[in-house]
Write an enzyme that holds these catalytic residues in place. Structure first.
Site, PDB file in Angstrom:
ATOM      1  N   ARG A 152      -5.454  69.018  37.135  1.00  0.00           N
ATOM      2  CA  ARG A 152      -5.264  67.966  37.567  1.00  0.00           C
ATOM      3  C   ARG A 152      -4.273  67.461  36.464  1.00  0.00           C
ATOM      4  NH1 ARG A 152      -6.935  70.410  41.534  1.00  0.00           N
ATOM      5  NH2 ARG A 152      -7.648  69.860  43.181  1.00  0.00           N
ATOM      6  N   SER A 220      -8.474  62.768  47.800  1.00  0.00           N
ATOM      7  CA  SER A 220      -9.530  62.725  46.557  1.00  0.00           C
ATOM      8  C   SER A 220      -9.372  61.398  45.660  1.00  0.00           C
ATOM      9  CB  SER A 220      -9.522  63.976  46.634  1.00  0.00           C
ATOM     10  OG  SER A 220      -9.654  65.387  47.436  1.00  0.00           O
ATOM     11  N   GLU A 316      -8.978  60.208  40.125  1.00  0.00           N
ATOM     12  CA  GLU A 316      -7.822  61.719  40.035  1.00  0.00           C
ATOM     13  C   GLU A 316      -6.401  60.786  40.638  1.00  0.00           C
ATOM     14  OE1 GLU A 316      -6.461  64.871  42.668  1.00  0.00           O
ATOM     15  OE2 GLU A 316      -7.948  64.667  42.155  1.00  0.00           O
TER      16      GLU A 316
END
Length: 331
Positions: A152, A220, A316
């Site tokens: 990520r 998410s 995130e």
């Protein structure tokens, strides 16, 4: 003021001082602004306030496909919707990105987060990126190595001080369908073709994740934490069926959704926001949410998980306040 509601999938009523929609590199050459944010679909961002600057909406949507032996080189404009591109490629017999189906957002935004799903990360397929430097007003090419892809993460996420607009993403993809089925929900399946795999991935996502058009969200909200294997072993000694994934070098990845659920935060509602009933990783706008409510709920979840497990969750989503991108610690 420029209305940012259509450009953030949380559906928050926020604005910027100015907004510019760009359809080409030529349009970018005309941009002269100090405080700039670059957006595509706004599916991975949280605005905590109105932004006192200029927002660039990237809608560069060119597409070029070149055959290279058994492979294809696909050069995609950054403003293309990623899922639309995957659908188009499958219809043309070009394979590799099927596991990333139904991820919201644009082609240009995907490398910044190095988006991944069902055992695949987009950085695996990228050969190079074309970017436009808004500070020096020049074009640059980044190789896959230059992008510094990680979990990520990427060069672009780590170097926020550089105002780089991704204009084109080049992929090396295959003419041969070779499904990647490392994800547990896919391992017991067999797929005759890429479309069948794509449809299964979409089914899995729809089963767990809310449609932003119905419940505003940014997918998410938290990363899966990476911890020392000793911490993972301690969890396994206390709980059954802990979703732990070895990462090598004595490190493990733990499913953040499991931690959040065990901490009692699945399906909760605080004011106008909450966590999704089917996937606790997702924070949703239950209607009329204010930015501060999302921040407050996220901090509550982080505190509950830390108090129970001693594990720190990291968001995130990319977060912006009135001045620009801001780290979570400074909110």
């Amino acid at each position: 003021m420029f209305n940012l509601c259509p450009y953030n999938t949380f559906g928050l009523q926020v604005h910027s001082e100015n907004g510019i929609i760009v359809n080409s590199v030529s349009d970018l050459r005309k941009v002269h602004a100090d405080n700039v944010i670059i957006l595509g679909h706004g599916s991975d961002v949280l605005f905590t306030d109105d932004y006192q600057g200029t927002v660039i909406i990237n809608q560069i949507r060119d597409l070029c496909v070149e055959k290279d032996g058994a492979d294809y080189i696909v050069k995609a404009g950054a403003g293309l919707i990623l899922d639309d591109l995957i659908s188009t490629l499958i219809s043309r017999g070009i394979y590799g990105l099927e596991n990333l189906s139904a991820i919201p957002g644009t082609v240009g935004a995907a490398p910044i987060q190095n988006v991944g799903a069902y055992g695949v990360e987009i950085g695996e397929f990228i050969t190079e990126l074309k970017v436009y430097d808004l500070q020096r007003h020049i074009q640059e090419t980044f190789t896959n190595e230059d992008c510094k892809f990680g979990y990520r993460s990427s060069y672009f996420k780590k170097h926020k001080e550089r105002k780089l607009v991704i204009t084109q993403v080049s992929f090396r993809l295959s003419s041969v369908f070779s499904p990647k089925l490392v994800y547990k929900g896919l391992q017991e399946e067999s797929f005759e073709n890429a479309l069948a795999l794509r449809n299964k991935v979409i089914e899995l996502r729809n089963r767990k994740l809310p449609d932003p058009k119905i419940a505003g969200n940014a997918g998410s909200f938290f990363k899966n934490p990476i911890v020392n294997s000793n911490i993972a072993k301690d969890l396994e000694s206390k709980y059954d069926n802990v979703p732990i994934y070895p990462m090598g070098d004595g490190m493990c990845k733990i499913a953040a959704g499991w931690l959040i659920e065990k901490a009692g935060c699945k399906g909760i509602t605080h004011g106008n926001v909450g966590t999704w009933e089917k996937q606790s990783l997702v924070i949703v706008n239950r209607g009329g949410a204010k930015p501060y409510e999302i921040v407050a709920l996220a901090k509550y979840i982080m505190a509950e998980v830390f108090n129970m497990f001693g594990i720190k969750l990291d968001p995130e989503v990319r977060t912006y306040d009135a001045q620009g991108e801001v780290s979570w610690e400074n909110l």
